[in-house]
Enzyme design. Structure first.
Site, mmCIF file in Angstrom:
data_model
loop_
_atom_site.group_PDB
_atom_site.id
_atom_site.type_symbol
_atom_site.label_atom_id
_atom_site.label_comp_id
_atom_site.label_asym_id
_atom_site.label_seq_id
_atom_site.Cartn_x
_atom_site.Cartn_y
_atom_site.Cartn_z
ATOM 1 C CB ILE A 139 -6.413 5.426 0.322
ATOM 2 C CG1 ILE A 139 -5.148 4.565 0.336
ATOM 3 C CG2 ILE A 139 -7.623 4.574 0.617
ATOM 4 C CD1 ILE A 139 -4.906 3.869 1.675
ATOM 5 C CG ASP A 140 -5.999 11.277 -0.315
ATOM 6 O OD1 ASP A 140 -6.479 11.059 -1.434
ATOM 7 O OD2 ASP A 140 -6.494 12.064 0.513
ATOM 8 N NE ARG A 141 2.569 11.188 -3.172
ATOM 9 C CZ ARG A 141 3.562 11.762 -3.844
ATOM 10 N NH1 ARG A 141 4.738 11.929 -3.283
ATOM 11 N NH2 ARG A 141 3.381 12.209 -5.068
ATOM 12 N NE ARG A 245 -5.604 15.278 3.129
ATOM 13 C CZ ARG A 245 -4.632 15.229 2.220
ATOM 14 N NH1 ARG A 245 -4.628 14.256 1.306
ATOM 15 N NH2 ARG A 245 -3.680 16.140 2.205
#
Length: 335
Positions: A139-141, A245
């Protein structure tokens, strides 16, 4: 040096012989392995085999003396500080896998400019004599929430196959600017990536663009503060980079605090300027049978925003392992 026999474990079901040797004897070259198989020095259940032979749990592998193969160096002990930090993230664990509640701001893997990430911390979850745990997905930072970790390579392969086969149900919560219209539905918007590495940008693309990839997200508005901000439940039906996003931005409701998408509109005054996207729940087929459902509590910055807006998330349910209608619980979630 003598001939030994090693039994194939359940975790190694259907693995190729050459990959099995690579796992246990990483310094043995493919050429040397092929030569040993041709000469009949490596056998399975007493029979000759080729390097692409698939193994079955319980089979006995004959291993001749391997004088040219040094034993791999023992793994160094984990950094105590990093070990304590990652152990605090565990919200479920059993003999097959672990589920972490990753904080916002911590990268999953390394890259340019990244000096600390989950992957470098996994030694802190290794059991004595066991394999090094492995990431199953990313998953994204800036996204918080659920991250799945396999204890062994075999479990990692099974779980990765479940993700590829779309037998995994992922639920995210987000706070977005504005209010979607309609309030629920499916965003069917192809995406294209521009650039590479950490500087890559994902954009909404037309269907006839050569580099466009199909992307679909199911969304539902769970609550709203007028038309200013909304709480969305997001379920990605595909797994594209930055999909949620870009999809929320594409319908005019960027996620609050997004550092890359949404522009100035994504940073309303009076709220913590951090990405308000949380991997809330994961429903997966458990490698030992049945399904596992794990839910992660909201991160501090989103709890604060929920309080400000009057959104009520309710209790975070405990992890649940479902086997034919019954369930067993692992370690409970952090409160």
């Amino acid at each position: 040096m003598t001939v030994t026999n090693r039994i194939v474990t359940e975790d190694e079901a259907d693995i190729r012989l050459d990959r099995w040797f690579r796992r246990h004897y990483p310094n043995l070259t493919q050429g040397a392995l092929q030569k040993l198989c041709r000469k009949g020095q490596i056998r399975v259940e007493g029979g000759r085999v080729q390097t692409n032979t698939r193994l079955i749990p319980g089979q006995s592998v004959r291993i001749p003396p391997l004088p040219d193969v040094d034993k791999p160096a023992p793994l160094p002990p984990p950094d105590p500080m990093l070990a304590r930090e990652i152990q605090k993230m565990v919200i479920y664990e059993d003999e097959h896998l672990l589920v972490l509640d990753k904080p916002s701001g911590l990268a999953t893997q390394g890259g340019p400019g990244i000096t600390k990430h989950v992957d470098m911390m996994l030694d802190g979850l290794r059991t004595e004599g066991g394999d090094r745990p492995r990431l199953v997905h990313r998953i994204d930072r800036d996204t918080s929430g659920i991250l799945l970790i396999a204890r062994t390579p075999g479990v990692a392969a099974k779980l990765a196959a479940a993700f590829r086969g779309r037998d995994v149900e992922k639920t995210y919560w987000a706070v977005v600017v504005g209010r979607p219209s309609p309030e629920s539905g499916i965003i069917d918007q192809p995406l294209a990536k521009i650039g590479a590495g950490g500087a890559a940008l994902v954009i909404a693309a037309s269907r006839d663009e050569e580099d466009a990839a199909s992307a679909k997200t199911e969304y539902e508005t769970l609550d709203a503060a007028g038309k200013k901000l909304s709480w969305l439940k997001l379920s990605p039906l595909t797994g594209r980079t930055h999909q949620l996003r870009v999809h929320t931005e594409s319908i005019g409701t960027p996620i609050v605090g997004d550092p890359r998408y949404g522009g100035k509109a994504a940073h309303p005054e009076g709220f913590i300027d951090r990405l308000h996207l949380h991997a809330r729940q994961l429903d997966i087929p458990h490698p030992a049978g049945g399904r596992l459902i794990v839910t992660a509590p909201l991160p501090p910055h989103m709890r604060e925003t929920f309080r400000t807006l009057g959104f009520v998330p309710g209790e975070t349910p405990a992890p649940k392992r479902v086997r034919g209608g019954s369930s067993s619980k692992g370690r409970g979630p952090a409160k």
